[in-house]
Structure formats: C-alpha cells, structure tokens
Scaffold this motif. Structure first.
Motif, PDB file in Angstrom:
ATOM      1  N   TYR A  62       8.488  -2.020  -7.924  1.00 60.39           N
ATOM      2  CA  TYR A  62       9.156  -0.886  -8.487  1.00 60.39           C
ATOM      3  C   TYR A  62       8.536   0.337  -7.888  1.00 60.39           C
ATOM      4  N   GLN A  63       9.120   1.404  -7.369  1.00 60.62           N
ATOM      5  CA  GLN A  63       8.446   2.586  -6.614  1.00 60.62           C
ATOM      6  C   GLN A  63       9.045   3.898  -7.434  1.00 60.62           C
ATOM      7  N   LEU A  64       8.158   4.476  -7.857  1.00 60.17           N
ATOM      8  CA  LEU A  64       8.163   5.766  -8.608  1.00 60.17           C
ATOM      9  C   LEU A  64       8.087   6.960  -7.356  1.00 60.17           C
ATOM     10  N   MET A 116       0.819  -1.015  -0.003  1.00 60.35           N
ATOM     11  CA  MET A 116       0.010  -0.033  -0.134  1.00 60.35           C
ATOM     12  C   MET A 116       0.752   1.256   0.006  1.00 60.35           C
ATOM     13  N   LEU A 117       0.365   2.217  -0.694  1.00 62.53           N
ATOM     14  CA  LEU A 117       0.909   3.608  -0.797  1.00 62.53           C
ATOM     15  C   LEU A 117       0.195   4.660   0.192  1.00 62.53           C
ATOM     16  N   GLY A 118       0.975   5.114   1.303  1.00 62.47           N
ATOM     17  CA  GLY A 118       0.146   5.951   1.940  1.00 62.47           C
ATOM     18  C   GLY A 118       0.174   7.319   1.657  1.00 62.47           C
ATOM     19  N   VAL A 121       7.102   8.635  -2.428  1.00 63.95           N
ATOM     20  CA  VAL A 121       6.774   7.470  -3.377  1.00 63.95           C
ATOM     21  C   VAL A 121       5.177   8.013  -3.951  1.00 63.95           C
ATOM     22  N   ILE A 122       4.857   7.978  -5.352  1.00 64.96           N
ATOM     23  CA  ILE A 122       3.660   8.289  -5.945  1.00 64.96           C
ATOM     24  C   ILE A 122       3.192   7.184  -6.498  1.00 64.96           C
ATOM     25  N   GLN A 123       3.829   5.925  -7.142  1.00 61.63           N
ATOM     26  CA  GLN A 123       3.433   4.927  -7.662  1.00 61.63           C
ATOM     27  C   GLN A 123       4.161   3.723  -7.346  1.00 61.63           C
ATOM     28  N   LEU A 124       3.334   2.497  -7.542  1.00 62.44           N
ATOM     29  CA  LEU A 124       4.113   1.277  -7.112  1.00 62.44           C
ATOM     30  C   LEU A 124       3.597   0.284  -8.281  1.00 62.44           C
ATOM     31  N   SER A 176       4.784   6.995 -14.899  1.00 60.58           N
ATOM     32  CA  SER A 176       4.309   5.753 -14.621  1.00 60.58           C
ATOM     33  C   SER A 176       5.370   5.007 -15.038  1.00 60.58           C
ATOM     34  N   LEU A 177       5.389   3.685 -14.204  1.00 61.37           N
ATOM     35  CA  LEU A 177       6.185   2.777 -14.262  1.00 61.37           C
ATOM     36  C   LEU A 177       5.555   1.437 -14.887  1.00 61.37           C
ATOM     37  N   ASN A 178       6.176   0.771 -15.804  1.00 60.24           N
ATOM     38  CA  ASN A 178       5.524  -0.239 -16.476  1.00 60.24           C
ATOM     39  C   ASN A 178       6.539  -1.748 -16.535  1.00 60.24           C
TER      40      ASN A 178
END
Length: 982
Positions: A245-247, A187-189, A232-235, A297-299
C-alpha cells in the motif's frame, strides 16, 4: 486403578463434551468486528488504573551518549526505528548509526563515510545467505544503499557481517525502507517514488549482485498520479507480504499486488476520493470535513480482526477509515489479488478530541489504535491516546447471546517522558481480538515507544490482567472488598469472570519473563483470594443457561478455552502414503505440554475443592459437574498418553497398528480419539502397541505397568497390560502342543481377565468370548461376560429394576444399559450352542448342559436371567429354556403383563416338571385367550390331558370341575369350527 467402567466414562465424557461446546459458543459467536459497527460511536473511559486498557509498564533511560546525540535529532532528516526481534532500537545522527540494546542497556555506534538518511532491519531472502543469517541491516546514505548481514539469537546475541552488496543512490535519498516476509525490500525516496532494492548471490552479465529498481514511474498509473505533484509519503505491507500500500501526500491510496508468491509488482487500483467517501459516510461530521481531512498512515489488518476489511487508514485527527479490497466472496481466497478499494466504515474519535487536533506516530493493529496527540516541541512529555475494543460490551453473555452487540471502545491516555520518535509492537504469538480467551501465563500485547528520553514499554491489559491487578490491590483482603470485584464480574459477566479466575489458578507457571515482557506470580495469597471470589461469586445464575450457576458454566467455558486450540485438529501426519511413511505429531510440544499442565492443575483443584466444584443442590447441575470432572480426568490422561507416545517413538508405535487404523488416525482429531466409538478403537490399538513396545524394552510386567501407569494413567495402565497379555495368550493357545496345554493357557488368561473385568469394554469382551468359543471353550466366554457384568453392578441393583417393570426414570436404568452388552454376549454364545453353530471339544449334550449350567447355575443376577429368557422367546427358542433347571424362569414367566407366548411356555414348564394342576389351569387360560379356534382347541386338549394326570385325591374334585369346564369349552369350540368350515 480407576473404579469407573469404560462405558460410564465415555457416557460422562460425551455429555460433558456437549456441555463445554454449548458454553463455548460464547467464544465461537464472538463477532467479526465489522459486524459490530453502527452509526453511533460509543466510547468508555475508565479512571481506575487496574482496569486501564493500556498502561505504562516500564521506562528505560538511554545511555548518556545516546541522550546527548538525540539532542540534535531531526525527524525529517534522521532515521530511527525499533527492531524487537533483536531487542534493538536505532537512530541516525549525520553519518552515525546508534544501535541500542534496551534489554542489556548497551549502546554501539556504527559510522559510515557519508551522511545516513535511512536505515531498517528486514528479513533476508531465502537461499542468498548462510542459514544463520536471519536479519539484514539496510543502510542508506546520500551516496549508496548497502546491505549488512546479521545473525541473532538470545544466547549469543547479535553478530554482523559486512557484505559486498551495495548500489549507488543516484542522487535520491532513500528515507523509508520496508521489507516483506519473503525478503523483498522496498524504499521510498525523497523524490516521492517507490524503489525496490534487489540483491542476489551471483552477478549476471547485465546486473550486479545488488541493484535498485524504480517502480512508481513505470506503473500503469503514473500518468494519473504524477510523482512530482503527489509524492508517495508512506509504504505499508500486509502480513502475507503480497500487497503493498502506498499513501500519497494528497491522501490518495495506491494498492499494488505483489503476487501469490510475493515476487511480482502489479499496481491494480487506487482510491483518489477518500475524503469525499468519508464525508458521505458520516455527513456533517467535522472530523472528516475537507479542511481538516488528511490521511497520515495506512495500516493493513489481519483476518483475526475482520474478514470484511483489510486496510485501516488513520487521519490527522485520529479518525479511522475501514477499507475492503475485495468484492463479493473474493476475501475468502487466500492471497487473492485485490479487486476494489471501497470505504466500508468511518469511525471518528471520541469527543475529547477536537477536529483540529493532530495525531502523529499512529499505530493500528487488531482493533487497537495508538497515537500521539498534539506533539509539541516545548513539552517534555508526549501524550499517548489509545482506543481498543471494550470486550465487556462485546463479549458479555448478556449482550452476545441474543444479538450482535454494537462496537464499544475503551479510550485512555497516558503521558510518556520525552518526545516520541517511533512506536512498534513486539513480536506476538497468534493473537485473538477476544482476549478473554488468552491464557494468563502468555504475556499480553507489548509496545515499545522510542523517545528522546529512552524506551517506554506499554502493555495492553487483558481482562485477566485486570482481574489479577485487582486481586493484588486487595492485599489479601478480598473477602472484605467483594464490592470492588462485583462491578468487574457484572461488567465482564459472571461466567467469563469465573473462567478468568480459573485461568489464573491453573496457569502453567508462577513467573514468565521474555525480554521486557512478563506476567505476575500466582502466590498462595493470590490463590486464596481467587478461592474467595469463586465461593462468593459462583452462585449467580448463568447468563448462558439460567438453570445452571455461573460456577458450572464458568468451569465449562474454561475447559473449552483450554482445549479448543487442539481439540478439533488432526494431531498425526505421515511423510508419505506408502509403507515407508514416517509418522510425526502436528501438535507443538509446548502447546501440548501447556494444555496437559493446565488440565492436571484443574483436575487437582476440583478434587481439593470438591465441595465447591462437585456439589450442587441442583441435581442436574451436580450430574453435569460430575461429568465435567470425568472429562477433565479423561482428557488429562489422554493427553499424557499421547505425549508419552510422541516422546517414546510415535512413528514405530503407529506403524505397529493395523493399516486401516493408521489411515483413520491421520484424519482423527483429539476429540474423535477421546470421545468417538471409532476413536476408542484406535486408542485401544495404540495402547496395545504401546504395551508391546514397552514390554520389549522392560522385561518385567510389573515395571511395564509402573511405567505406563505413571505416564498414561488409566489410558494405558495395568488393565491394558493384562488385557493385551491375556489376548495374546488366548491367541497363542491355538498353536499349543496339546489340549491340556491349551486349556491351561486359556484358564490362566480367563483368571487374568476376571481381575480387570470392570475395565474391559463390551466390544473387546465380545471379541475375546468369540475367541474362547472358537477354541472350544464357550463356557469361558460366558464366565468372562458375567464377570464384566457383575463388576459393573456387584450388588445386583438391577434386580429391583426389572421387577418394577424397567422404568426409564429408575436410577438403575443406566446400570442395566451398561450390563446389557455383556448379557448379549452370553445370549449369543447360548444361541450358537442351541443352533449348533459353535465348535466345541465337548459332546453336544455335554456342551449344552455345561454352557447353560455355567450361565445360570449360580446366577444371582435376576435382571440377566429375565433378559436372556426374553431373548430366547423373541427368537422362538423358548422351549429350550425348559430343558434345563434354570433359576427365576417360573417367576419370569408368571410376571405381568399377560403374554400369550410366555404363558404357553409356562404351561410347558409346568407340564415338563409334572406340575399338572398348574399346567391344566394355564392351558385352560391360554385357550380362553386364544384368538383363533384351532389354537383354542389345541390348548383345551392339552389342559384336559394335564388335568387327567393329577393323581392327588385332595385335588380330584377341583380337577373334576376344571375337566367339566374344559369339556364344555371344547364342545363350543368344535361347533364353532364346524360352522366356520361350512
């Protein structure tokens, strides 16, 4: 019953196999996408809707209550998403979770006590819930995170079950929730940290059933990237579920290895200078300038796309950054830990996109990028931009054969009603970038786009879909609109296009629909249109091999594409290595059935359109088409045979064959079974085991034959039943109560075998002939071998072949080669009789006379006689031939070219038949041709004796002259002998 002998079939099958594998290199050489990347960026835009790469297939309107609720939807405050596995879309408004079944067009609302800030459907951990629980709904509110269990199947729908699994939010809003394929939940808080939601079936002393764990600040890199300054803004998680991966907000990328089993958490590396690296890769490009550079975004990518990169990052203007996380050959290790993060390529968007344009909701997978360009709250529609590989440029034979082509992409755009909230891809089967290989009946990639209006269904069109749509648009007027298709055939290549035509004609069903995904119906009108295309487009020279037509190579390529998924893989496995092993099929039943159905349709099509598929003015092509036809029939019957064994009782049938055959079967591929010599032996063992199994079930032979012929074709038909029963009867004759009974049993089996002589392989005939001989009946073995030979050449076409000197270019050479193994069987039996190495119930003289009489008394096959005579001479047993009145012997011995040993035998033949004049002249010629004096003297003396034996008054003068010449030559030879001895 088929009229082709086993050896002819196998020869044709092996030649055709070589052809399809050669043409299959077009697919085998389809490049890893990374190898096509160049410094130049090529884009193609297609205006014609029929060949657009991505199209809007359907729009589904939300129920009224959903439309009203979405009026207040705030992307930054509310959660939303799509769960294709359960056919549901969801979004949150305050404390309500709206769950919409977009297939049934139903909406349900779930309420929580507190405001919902995050929600997602994830896979459950193994062993925690009951087996029917296949999804978890994670709901995050401002106070707690809770787990709801869900069970879904297409028949019963979705069922949810409340659990006691929950944990406090501790003041952190868990806005982003993602799950791995092993059931872990990250989870990203809103604090910018990564948390993990852990749950278990039982409590412990120190932890409850559900808890959360903070990962970011406990990371060894936390001192480098303070979470308060660069949240961190995206997983994103890769397909294997072992890399997270974390962005971050500042476009940094953090890579965490979750372990080979996906159960650990080890942050191994990061990339902090992506902007700098991108600018170095494409210097002076405005798309990666520092003032516009931002990763959105990370893909993670899959090996089917490329083995050289594992992550694609998308920037705000749609630029793609390709990263590799392995150095050297590390990427070849499955689930290996990343050891680097290097930028290998940057690809800016096409020129229609400005550097300051903004992409949102970007999705990238398997070479396809989807993004929403310049989303504007004031517009009622969003514009989707797509980029996808241009297969025509990459896979066209003209491009791929000589070198690796450069990466070219299609780009197109389409407007979608409403504001886009989420984009996902529906679950898909194993996907290949080379969509030219995709079966028509398997739906292409489908994307669901949740909007404030409802659900937009996007479809990625494959070349076969494009061709189908062009045919539908022609409206039964294909012949008059061939120009509309010429550009398609030229663009994708005639060979590929012919293969696509066959893919539509031979598809396994007329209509398939699964949820929102469906393919078109292949009607009679569609079939007629494709036939017109084949007849008009197939004559173009093939780009793979210009000596053949596109019709030929397109057919071969299509066969390769149909059978390739199962062709080179083992298809039987054992549960253990001991005698108690249970044997089962590795092949998926649906895949086997699909391949079998397509091959049957193709076989029928080739017979219906034989003038097109089996005729060619090019003799080499016509022979190859005939071979391909044999392969298709052989493959169809072989697959039907395998399917019937699997459906009958695979394990019992395999267990009944010899242990060594069982071992070979475990490593044997379908290709081995159907084309190799060893495979044919195993297939033969399986067919006889199937005959036994079926005979025990159905008592009458006729019914057994009908059942096997229906399900297995020539692979296990009447000939196999008769062959196996005859072999059993021959074996049973060993234990007969008396000689008369044994003879009767052997005679009956011989008569049975003669009826199927054409279908008896040479190795099996040799085995049976040896069994006859061991029981004292070598004559039966000879009769069987000659019957098999005659069945392969009933008109003795090889007689002229041997008279003409056995030219390799003679059309009868192939027939002679097929008969030769049976000639060898006869010779081996004769050899054993002559050398007294064969048991027999007859006396020696009777045995010899009877066997030779059986072989030659009614012989009309001159090629057989010549072949056996030559074998006797080669084995220094020529004198045995003149002991019997054999047809063709004299003709054989006098035929050119001159051979000393053969002429010696001819002289003996004349002498033994009291033809003394011919004997004398032949001995005289032998003396003149002798290379040593003793041999010359010996033949002169024999010539003299023969000449003196001529008693006819009319021949006295001629013999006198010959005798004088013999005396003169004998005197010279004696003088030379004396001189040589001194």
């Amino acid at each position: 019953m088929e009229n082709s002998s086993p050896e002819n079939t196998i020869t044709a099958v092996n030649k055709a196999t070589s052809v399809i594998e050669t043409r299959g290199t077009l697919d085998a050489n389809f490049p890893d996408l990374r190898k096509t990347f160049r410094a130049e960026f090529v884009y193609n835009e297609t205006k014609h809707e029929a060949v657009q790469p991505v199209i809007l297939k359907e729009s589904i309107i939300l129920p009224e209550e959903g439309l009203e609720a979405l009026q207040t939807f705030n992307p930054s405050a509310n959660a939303a998403g799509i769960a294709p596995f359960i056919n549901k879309a969801y979004f949150t408004i305050k404390n309500c979770l709206y769950l919409w079944d977009y297939t049934e067009r139903k909406m349900i609302v779930h309420e929580e006590e507190d405001e919902i800030v995050g929600a997602a459907f994830v896979k459950p951990k193994a062993g925690v819930f009951a087996a029917e629980i296949n999804q978890l709904l994670i709901i995050s509110t401002i106070r707690q995170v809770k787990i709801i269990a869900a069970s879904y199947n297409p028949t019963t729908g979705l069922k949810v079950f409340q659990t006691d699994l929950n944990t406090t939010a501790s003041g952190v809003n868990m806005k982003v929730i993602v799950g791995t394929n092993k059931g872990r939940v990250f989870m990203l808080g809103n604090d910018g940290n990564v948390w993990e939601l852990d749950y278990r079936s039982d409590e412990t002393w120190f932890t409850g059933k559900c808890s959360k764990k903070l990962h970011t600040t406990s990371s060894p890199l936390s001192f480098i990237i303070p979470t308060t300054k660069d949240p961190v803004i995206q997983l994103a998680i890769n397909e294997c579920g072992n890399v997270l991966y974390q962005l971050t907000q500042n476009s940094n990328i953090i890579v965490t290895y979750l372990g080979e089993d996906g159960s650990s958490f080890n942050t191994v590396l990061q990339c902090k200078d992506a902007a700098k690296l991108a600018n170095s890769s494409v210097p002076n490009s405005p798309y990666v300038a520092s003032n516009v550079f931002k990763i959105v975004s990370l893909n993670p990518t899959s090996p089917s796309e490329s083995k050289d990169y594992q992550l694609v990052a998308i920037t705000s203007n749609g630029s793609r950054l390709y990263f590799t996380q392995y150095e050297g050959s590390q990427h070849l290790l499955n689930n290996g830990p990343p050891n680097t993060l290097q930028l290998s390529h940057v690809r800016p968007p096409n020129s229609d996109v400005a550097p300051t344009d903004v992409f949102a909701h970007t999705y990238y997978k398997d070479g396809l990028l989807i993004g929403v360009k310049n989303q504007n709250e004031k517009r009622t529609e969003d514009r989707i931009v797509t980029y996808s590989p241009d297969l025509a440029a990459i896979a066209n034979p003209n491009n791929i054969i000589n070198s690796i082509p450069s990466y070219t992409e299609f780009n197109n755009f389409l407007d979608v009603p409403g504001k886009i909230i989420s984009i996902v891809e529906t679950a898909n089967t194993a996907y290949q970038i080379n969509e030219l290989t995709a079966p028509f009946e398997t739906p292409g990639r489908t994307f669901l786009v949740l909007t404030t209006y409802g659900m937009a269904v996007l479809v990625k069109q494959r070349p076969i879909d494009m061709l189908y749509k062009l045919i539908c648009n022609a409206n039964q007027d294909t012949a008059a609109r061939l120009r509309n298709f010429e550009s398609f055939f030229q663009y994708f290549g005639y060979v590929n296009s012919i293969s696509l035509c066959l893919g539509i004609l031979c598809s396994t069903s007329s209509i398939m629909k699964n949820g929102l995904t469906s393919v078109g119906s292949v009607t009679n009108d569609i079939s007629k249109s494709i036939t017109v295309l084949l007849e008009n487009m197939g004559s173009a020279p093939s780009a793979i091999n210009p000596q053949f037509s596109s019709r030929h190579d397109g057919l071969a390529l299509f066969v390769y594409r149909v059978i390739n998924p199962i062709w080179s893989k083992p298809f039987v496995k054992a549960s253990s290595n001991d005698a108690s092993a249970i044997y089962s099929s590795i092949l998926a039943p649906a895949q086997l059935q699909r391949t079998l159905t397509v091959m049957r349709k193709l076989s029928n099509l080739m017979q219906e359109k034989s003038n097109y598929f089996l005729r060619s003015s090019n003799a080499e092509e016509q022979e190859s088409l005939s071979n391909l036809n044999e392969l298709i029939k052989h493959m169809t019957e072989g697959l039907s045979f395998i399917q019937y064994i699997i459906n009958t009782d695979l394990s019992s049938i395999v267990k009944s064959i010899k242990p060594e055959a069982q071992k070979r079967l475990l490593t044997m591929t379908l290709k081995d079974l159907l084309t190799s010599k060893d495979g044919r032996k195993v297939a033969s063992d399986l067919s006889y085991a199937l005959v036994d199994y079926t005979s025990n079930k159905y008592q009458t032979t006729g019914h057994v034959i009908d059942v096997l012929t229906e399900h297995c074709g020539s692979f296990c038909s009447a000939s196999n039943v008769f062959l196996h029963k005859a072999a059993q009867q021959i074996f049973s004759a060993r234990s007969a109560t008396n000689a008369s009974q044994a003879r009767a049993m052997l005679t009956e089996s011989l008569n049975m075998l003669k009826k199927i002589a054409l279908h008896i392989p040479a190795d099996k005939a040799a085995e049976i002939a040896q069994d006859f001989a061991q029981q004292g009946y070598p004559v039966y073995g000879i009769e069987l071998a000659l019957a098999c030979s005659s069945a392969r050449d009933p008109h003795n076409t090889t007689n002229a072949y041997v008279k003409a000197g056995c030219s390799l270019n003679d059309p009868a050479a192939k027939t002679f080669a097929n008969k030769q193994p049976f000639y060898d069987i006869v010779f081996d039996l004769l050899y054993k009789i002559v050398t007294k190495t064969s048991a027999s119930v007859l006396s020696e003289s009777e045995s010899r006379n009877q066997v030779f009489k059986s072989a030659f008394s009614s012989c009309t096959d001159q090629a057989f006689a010549y072949y056996v005579f030559e074998k006797f001479i080669q084995n220094k047993m020529g004198e045995e031939l003149i002991k019997q009145p054999l047809p063709y012997l004299e003709e054989f011995l006098i035929c050119p070219p001159f051979n000393f040993e053969r002429n010696s035998l001819l002289a003996s033949f004349y002498n033994s038949n009291e033809r003394y004049e011919e004997a004398a002249r032949t001995y005289f010629e032998l003396a003149r041709a002798a290379k040593d004096i003793p041999t010359r003297i010996k033949n002169l003396l024999q010539a003299s004796v023969s000449a003196s034996s001529v008693t006819s008054p009319a021949k006295q003068y001629e013999m006198y002259q010959l005798t004088e010449a013999i005396k003169q030559n004998l005197e010279n030879a004696n003088r030379q002998s004396v001189t040589a001895s001194q």
